[in-house]
Structures are given as C-alpha cells and as structure tokens.
Design a protein around this motif. Structure first.
Motif, PDB file in Angstrom:
ATOM      1  N   UNK A 109      -6.694   1.683   4.529  1.00 16.18           N
ATOM      2  CA  UNK A 109      -5.898   0.823   5.442  1.00 16.18           C
ATOM      3  C   UNK A 109      -5.851   2.301   6.692  1.00 16.18           C
ATOM      4  N   UNK A 110      -6.171   2.349   8.094  1.00 15.18           N
ATOM      5  CA  UNK A 110      -5.406   2.950   8.793  1.00 15.18           C
ATOM      6  C   UNK A 110      -4.851   3.225   9.894  1.00 15.18           C
ATOM      7  N   UNK A 111      -3.542   3.151  10.199  1.00 12.97           N
ATOM      8  CA  UNK A 111      -2.942   2.536  10.741  1.00 12.97           C
ATOM      9  C   UNK A 111      -1.764   3.946  11.413  1.00 12.97           C
ATOM     10  N   UNK A 112      -2.002   2.887  13.187  1.00 12.67           N
ATOM     11  CA  UNK A 112      -1.422   4.665  14.047  1.00 12.67           C
ATOM     12  C   UNK A 112       0.799   4.029  13.989  1.00 12.67           C
ATOM     13  N   UNK A 113       1.074   4.995  13.937  1.00 16.70           N
ATOM     14  CA  UNK A 113       2.884   4.196  13.567  1.00 16.70           C
ATOM     15  C   UNK A 113       3.575   4.684  14.756  1.00 16.70           C
ATOM     16  N   UNK A 114       4.010   3.386  15.265  1.00 11.69           N
ATOM     17  CA  UNK A 114       4.303   3.849  17.078  1.00 11.69           C
ATOM     18  C   UNK A 114       5.959   3.160  16.653  1.00 11.69           C
ATOM     19  N   UNK A 132      10.788   2.962  14.309  1.00 12.20           N
ATOM     20  CA  UNK A 132      11.423   2.418  13.638  1.00 12.20           C
ATOM     21  C   UNK A 132      11.436   3.072  12.845  1.00 12.20           C
ATOM     22  N   UNK A 133      11.843   3.142  12.168  1.00 15.35           N
ATOM     23  CA  UNK A 133      11.797   4.558  11.414  1.00 15.35           C
ATOM     24  C   UNK A 133      11.200   5.509  11.371  1.00 15.35           C
ATOM     25  N   UNK A 134      10.612   5.867   9.852  1.00 12.76           N
ATOM     26  CA  UNK A 134       9.723   7.108  10.234  1.00 12.76           C
ATOM     27  C   UNK A 134       8.660   6.892   8.886  1.00 12.76           C
ATOM     28  N   UNK A 135       7.275   7.514   8.928  1.00 12.72           N
ATOM     29  CA  UNK A 135       6.808   7.867   7.821  1.00 12.72           C
ATOM     30  C   UNK A 135       6.327   9.354   6.984  1.00 12.72           C
ATOM     31  N   UNK A 136       6.201   9.189   5.815  1.00 12.27           N
ATOM     32  CA  UNK A 136       5.665   9.958   4.939  1.00 12.27           C
ATOM     33  C   UNK A 136       4.957   9.230   3.334  1.00 12.27           C
ATOM     34  N   UNK A 137       4.148  11.112   3.142  1.00 11.42           N
ATOM     35  CA  UNK A 137       2.994  10.612   2.358  1.00 11.42           C
ATOM     36  C   UNK A 137       3.717  10.359   1.146  1.00 11.42           C
ATOM     37  N   UNK A 138       3.707   8.896   0.371  1.00  7.44           N
ATOM     38  CA  UNK A 138       3.626   8.306  -0.530  1.00  7.44           C
ATOM     39  C   UNK A 138       4.770   7.221  -0.474  1.00  7.44           C
ATOM     40  N   UNK A 139       5.121   6.900   1.038  1.00  6.21           N
ATOM     41  CA  UNK A 139       5.639   5.609   1.055  1.00  6.21           C
ATOM     42  C   UNK A 139       4.977   4.562   0.668  1.00  6.21           C
ATOM     43  N   UNK A 140       5.668   3.246  -0.050  1.00  6.02           N
ATOM     44  CA  UNK A 140       5.216   2.353  -0.386  1.00  6.02           C
ATOM     45  C   UNK A 140       5.604   1.457   1.561  1.00  6.02           C
ATOM     46  N   UNK A 152       0.842  -0.997  -0.037  1.00  3.46           N
ATOM     47  CA  UNK A 152      -0.555  -0.188   0.142  1.00  3.46           C
ATOM     48  C   UNK A 152       0.980   1.062   0.144  1.00  3.46           C
ATOM     49  N   UNK A 153       0.468   2.290  -0.862  1.00  2.90           N
ATOM     50  CA  UNK A 153       1.122   3.070  -0.178  1.00  2.90           C
ATOM     51  C   UNK A 153       0.116   4.251   0.696  1.00  2.90           C
ATOM     52  N   UNK A 154       0.951   5.647   1.600  1.00  3.99           N
ATOM     53  CA  UNK A 154       0.472   6.298   2.934  1.00  3.99           C
ATOM     54  C   UNK A 154       0.191   7.014   2.047  1.00  3.99           C
ATOM     55  N   UNK A 167       1.514  13.546  12.171  1.00  2.00           N
ATOM     56  CA  UNK A 167       2.590  12.430  11.811  1.00  2.00           C
ATOM     57  C   UNK A 167       2.585  11.121  11.875  1.00  2.00           C
ATOM     58  N   UNK A 168       1.660  10.749  12.702  1.00  2.00           N
ATOM     59  CA  UNK A 168       1.516   9.874  13.755  1.00  2.00           C
ATOM     60  C   UNK A 168       0.138   9.015  13.488  1.00  2.00           C
TER      61      UNK A 168
END
Length: 87
Positions: free
Chosen positions: A31-36, A38-46, A8-10, A17-18
């Motif tokens: 899918x809606x997820x809460x980032x807990x 490890x690394x980071x997340x950004x719009x467009x990440x696969x 999936x793609x954010x 940003x969480x």
C-alpha cells in the motif's frame, strides 16, 4: 460494513519522508500512503488499520504507539511499483 484492520511494515519512504510504501503482512502486497500528520513515520514501523482502503484513514503506528493520519493513494501494488510511487 466495518473496515478490515490489517498490519503492515513501512519498507520505503520518499525523500521528504511524507510518502511510504507499506508491505501488508496478510497479502505481501504493498500500500502506498501519504503521511498527513500525527506522530511520525520511519522505515520499519509497524502500522495497523484499513491499509486496503483508498482515501483518508487514521492508522495506528504500533512501533511508536501513536495514531497517524494518512491518505491511502494505492493498494495491492508490487514492491517495485510501490517504491516507484514513493518517488
């Protein structure tokens, strides 16, 4: 039973940003997820992992090549519902 790995793609993030709305490639649903952590997340990440399972999951951020910890809060959402849940 083994978990099904989905990609999936954010597409949206909460203001802090969480929380992320992830468009699941195979279904077009979100899918809606809460980032807990490890690394980071950004719009467009696969992402790769059990995007259709509720609860705590380790997902692989393909874009950044790192595992992330996430809590899956909602599955099979429309784009509008997923964005609303992101806040």
């Amino acid at each position: 039973m083994d978990a099904v790995l989905l990609t999936g793609t954010i597409r949206a993030l909460s203001r802090n940003g969480s929380v992320a709305a992830v468009e699941v490639h195979d279904t077009g649903e979100f899918t809606v997820m809460k980032w807990l952590g490890g690394g980071s997340i950004a719009i467009g990440d696969r992402l790769l992992g059990a995007l259709d399972a509720f609860g705590s999951e380790t997902l692989f951020n393909v874009t950044q090549r790192v595992d992330i910890e996430a809590f899956i809060q909602a599955i099979d959402c429309s784009a509008n519902d997923a964005r609303r849940l992101c806040g």
